[in-house]
Design an enzyme around this catalytic site. Sequence first.
Site, PDB file in Angstrom:
ATOM      1  CB  ILE A   7      -5.681   2.505   2.379  1.00 49.64           C
ATOM      2  CG1 ILE A   7      -4.324   2.320   3.040  1.00 49.64           C
ATOM      3  CG2 ILE A   7      -6.752   1.799   3.157  1.00 49.64           C
ATOM      4  CD1 ILE A   7      -4.148   3.178   4.265  1.00 49.64           C
ATOM      5  CB  THR A   8      -2.181  -0.399  -1.452  1.00 50.47           C
ATOM      6  OG1 THR A   8      -1.090   0.482  -1.160  1.00 50.47           O
ATOM      7  CG2 THR A   8      -2.929   0.075  -2.686  1.00 50.47           C
ATOM      8  N   GLY A   9      -2.091  -2.222   1.115  1.00 54.18           N
ATOM      9  CA  GLY A   9      -1.306  -2.753   2.233  1.00 54.18           C
ATOM     10  C   GLY A   9      -1.960  -2.444   3.563  1.00 54.18           C
ATOM     11  CB  ALA A  10      -5.318  -1.621   4.501  1.00 57.08           C
ATOM     12  CB  SER A  12      -0.042  -5.824   8.899  1.00 57.44           C
ATOM     13  OG  SER A  12       0.911  -5.531   7.907  1.00 57.44           O
ATOM     14  N   GLY A  13       0.155  -3.145  10.086  1.00 58.39           N
ATOM     15  CA  GLY A  13       0.997  -1.959  10.249  1.00 58.39           C
ATOM     16  C   GLY A  13       0.315  -0.622  10.029  1.00 58.39           C
ATOM     17  N   GLY A 124      -8.942   8.192 -13.605  1.00 52.06           N
ATOM     18  CA  GLY A 124     -10.276   8.538 -14.126  1.00 52.06           C
ATOM     19  C   GLY A 124     -11.296   8.662 -13.002  1.00 52.06           C
ATOM     20  CE1 TYR A 165      11.154   0.610   1.714  1.00 56.17           C
ATOM     21  CE2 TYR A 165      12.678   1.946   3.014  1.00 56.17           C
ATOM     22  CZ  TYR A 165      11.386   1.517   2.730  1.00 56.17           C
ATOM     23  OH  TYR A 165      10.327   2.015   3.469  1.00 56.17           O
TER      24      TYR A 165
HETATM   25  N1  LIG Z   1       7.712   0.790   9.400  1.00 55.36           N
HETATM   26  C1  LIG Z   1       8.559   1.773   9.150  1.00 55.36           C
HETATM   27  O1  LIG Z   1       9.427   2.113   9.980  1.00 55.36           O
HETATM   28  C2  LIG Z   1       8.493   2.531   7.845  1.00 55.36           C
HETATM   29  C3  LIG Z   1       9.333   3.670   7.681  1.00 55.36           C
HETATM   30  C4  LIG Z   1       9.261   4.380   6.493  1.00 55.36           C
HETATM   31  C5  LIG Z   1       8.369   3.975   5.508  1.00 55.36           C
HETATM   32  N2  LIG Z   1       7.581   2.864   5.689  1.00 55.36           N
HETATM   33  C6  LIG Z   1       6.665   2.493   4.620  1.00 55.36           C
HETATM   34  O2  LIG Z   1       5.369   2.364   5.155  1.00 55.36           O
HETATM   35  C7  LIG Z   1       4.592   1.497   4.322  1.00 55.36           C
HETATM   36  C8  LIG Z   1       3.828   0.506   5.172  1.00 55.36           C
HETATM   37  O3  LIG Z   1       4.748  -0.345   5.803  1.00 55.36           O
HETATM   38  P1  LIG Z   1       4.539  -0.949   7.268  1.00 55.36           P
HETATM   39  O4  LIG Z   1       5.636  -0.431   8.104  1.00 55.36           O
HETATM   40  O5  LIG Z   1       3.147  -0.791   7.735  1.00 55.36           O
HETATM   41  O6  LIG Z   1       4.889  -2.497   6.966  1.00 55.36           O
HETATM   42  P2  LIG Z   1       4.018  -3.822   7.050  1.00 55.36           P
HETATM   43  O7  LIG Z   1       3.416  -3.969   8.394  1.00 55.36           O
HETATM   44  O8  LIG Z   1       4.950  -4.875   6.562  1.00 55.36           O
HETATM   45  O9  LIG Z   1       2.846  -3.593   6.002  1.00 55.36           O
HETATM   46  C9  LIG Z   1       3.088  -3.643   4.632  1.00 55.36           C
HETATM   47  C10 LIG Z   1       1.777  -3.876   3.916  1.00 55.36           C
HETATM   48  O10 LIG Z   1       2.054  -3.959   2.501  1.00 55.36           O
HETATM   49  C11 LIG Z   1       1.567  -5.197   2.019  1.00 55.36           C
HETATM   50  N3  LIG Z   1       2.386  -5.717   0.945  1.00 55.36           N
HETATM   51  C12 LIG Z   1       3.727  -5.873   0.918  1.00 55.36           C
HETATM   52  N4  LIG Z   1       4.117  -6.429  -0.233  1.00 55.36           N
HETATM   53  C13 LIG Z   1       2.993  -6.646  -0.962  1.00 55.36           C
HETATM   54  C14 LIG Z   1       2.727  -7.194  -2.230  1.00 55.36           C
HETATM   55  N5  LIG Z   1       3.681  -7.688  -3.004  1.00 55.36           N
HETATM   56  N6  LIG Z   1       1.449  -7.250  -2.661  1.00 55.36           N
HETATM   57  C15 LIG Z   1       0.454  -6.785  -1.884  1.00 55.36           C
HETATM   58  N7  LIG Z   1       0.638  -6.261  -0.675  1.00 55.36           N
HETATM   59  C16 LIG Z   1       1.889  -6.187  -0.217  1.00 55.36           C
HETATM   60  C17 LIG Z   1       1.594  -6.125   3.221  1.00 55.36           C
HETATM   61  O11 LIG Z   1       0.750  -7.236   2.990  1.00 55.36           O
HETATM   62  P3  LIG Z   1       0.906  -8.603   3.840  1.00 55.36           P
HETATM   63  O12 LIG Z   1       0.182  -8.338   5.119  1.00 55.36           O
HETATM   64  O13 LIG Z   1       0.263  -9.633   2.980  1.00 55.36           O
HETATM   65  O14 LIG Z   1       2.377  -8.831   4.020  1.00 55.36           O
HETATM   66  C18 LIG Z   1       1.110  -5.188   4.318  1.00 55.36           C
HETATM   67  O15 LIG Z   1      -0.274  -5.045   4.270  1.00 55.36           O
HETATM   68  C19 LIG Z   1       5.583   0.878   3.334  1.00 55.36           C
HETATM   69  O16 LIG Z   1       5.479   1.535   2.087  1.00 55.36           O
HETATM   70  C20 LIG Z   1       6.923   1.145   3.954  1.00 55.36           C
HETATM   71  O17 LIG Z   1       7.950   1.217   2.983  1.00 55.36           O
HETATM   72  C21 LIG Z   1       7.621   2.132   6.839  1.00 55.36           C
END
Ligand SMILES: NC(=O)c1ccc[n+]([C@@H]2O[C@H](COP(=O)([O-])OP(=O)(O)OC[C@H]3O[C@@H](n4cnc5c(N)ncnc54)[C@H](OP(=O)(O)O)[C@@H]3O)[C@@H](O)[C@H]2O)c1
Length: 293
Positions: A7-10, A12-13, A124, A165
């Site tokens: 899972i990428t971006g794990a 936070s959030g 793969g 976006y």
């Molecule tokens: N929150 C909402 O209301 C909402 C609504 C619709 C869709 N989404 C989508 O849900 C997904 C997760 O977002 P979230 O709300 O959980 O936001 P978040 O708390 O900002 O988490 C984003 C995650 O992505 C990582 N990330 C961002 N840019 C990166 C990069 N260049 N390289 C590596 N990692 C990167 C962040 O890493 P760091 O911790 O290092 O920053 C973090 O782990 C996103 O795709 C977002 O577009 C969110």
Amino acid sequence: MAKTVLITGATSGIGKAAALQLAKQGYQVIIHGRNAKKTEAARQEIITASGHEHVSATTADLYSLSDVRRMCAEIQAQVSGLDILINNAGGLMGKEREITQEGFEKTFAVNVLAPFLITQLLMGLLIKSDDARIINVASNSHQLNAKPAFDDVQLKKQYNPLRSYGNAKLFLIWNTQHLAALLEKDGITNVRAYTMHPGAVATSFGVGSDLGPVLNFVSKLARFFFRSPEAGADTIVYLATEKNVPGKSGDYFVDRKPAKKSTRYFTPQREQLIWNYCLGQIDTIGSHRQSFL
Ligand SMILES: NC(=O)c1ccc[n+]([C@@H]2O[C@H](COP(=O)([O-])OP(=O)(O)OC[C@H]3O[C@@H](n4cnc5c(N)ncnc54)[C@H](OP(=O)(O)O)[C@@H]3O)[C@@H](O)[C@H]2O)c1
């Protein structure tokens, strides 16, 4: 044997909440972050909260396709198969258009190109699974804010953060349905691909993005009404774990149900154009060519 999930971006959030829920269910979880310290802290937190040791970490800056390639090569060397790929990392940028060191507009790089390349490179491993799932975290912003320009995909001329976006999530949805169709055409029935919208979720999303004084104020206020990261992760975990997901591969889900995608800008030719465009872009940073897709 326990299933393996990346899972990428794990850090936070929504991503961290999904990783925790999957660890609690006994999956072998690989969490991705861009900062080694933050990723290790998230790994420890997930292990403690889940009581499950099988959580490992990988890092890559998803603004860099070179770094994505390095990470995927390391994963290929470490695991013999992958059951679930969750392309969750993403974000909203600020009012000034910014480009990565490799020359891509940042919203497009992290929300479209990185998941596109990760999926290509790890296919793969996914194909080896009996029942693989690719879950791409999109957004209803593809309905609200997208206004693609097919001769200016990365909005060099008319950049606006919400438009960029919305476009990125629209392209992610098109690429996912295109991938699903290619897999079906190739008779690969053991890999399914989905997109989903997590709802409006109180995370770090958009917090550092300077959208201008009015939108900054509105988004700060709106956060009081947002759902929790756990609730935002629910449909991801459902798509990863449910044996009988309704609908078909390539579908878009909201609150566990197949939902309507925007048809406003869609034509099969435009979907193909974006797919080819992404292929072309990732080829500019090393060759992606694999034996499939
Ligand atoms: N929150 C909402 O209301 C909402 C609504 C619709 C869709 N989404 C989508 O849900 C997904 C997760 O977002 P979230 O709300 O959980 O936001 P978040 O708390 O900002 O988490 C984003 C995650 O992505 C990582 N990330 C961002 N840019 C990166 C990069 N260049 N390289 C590596 N990692 C990167 C962040 O890493 P760091 O911790 O290092 O920053 C973090 O782990 C996103 O795709 C977002 O577009 C969110």
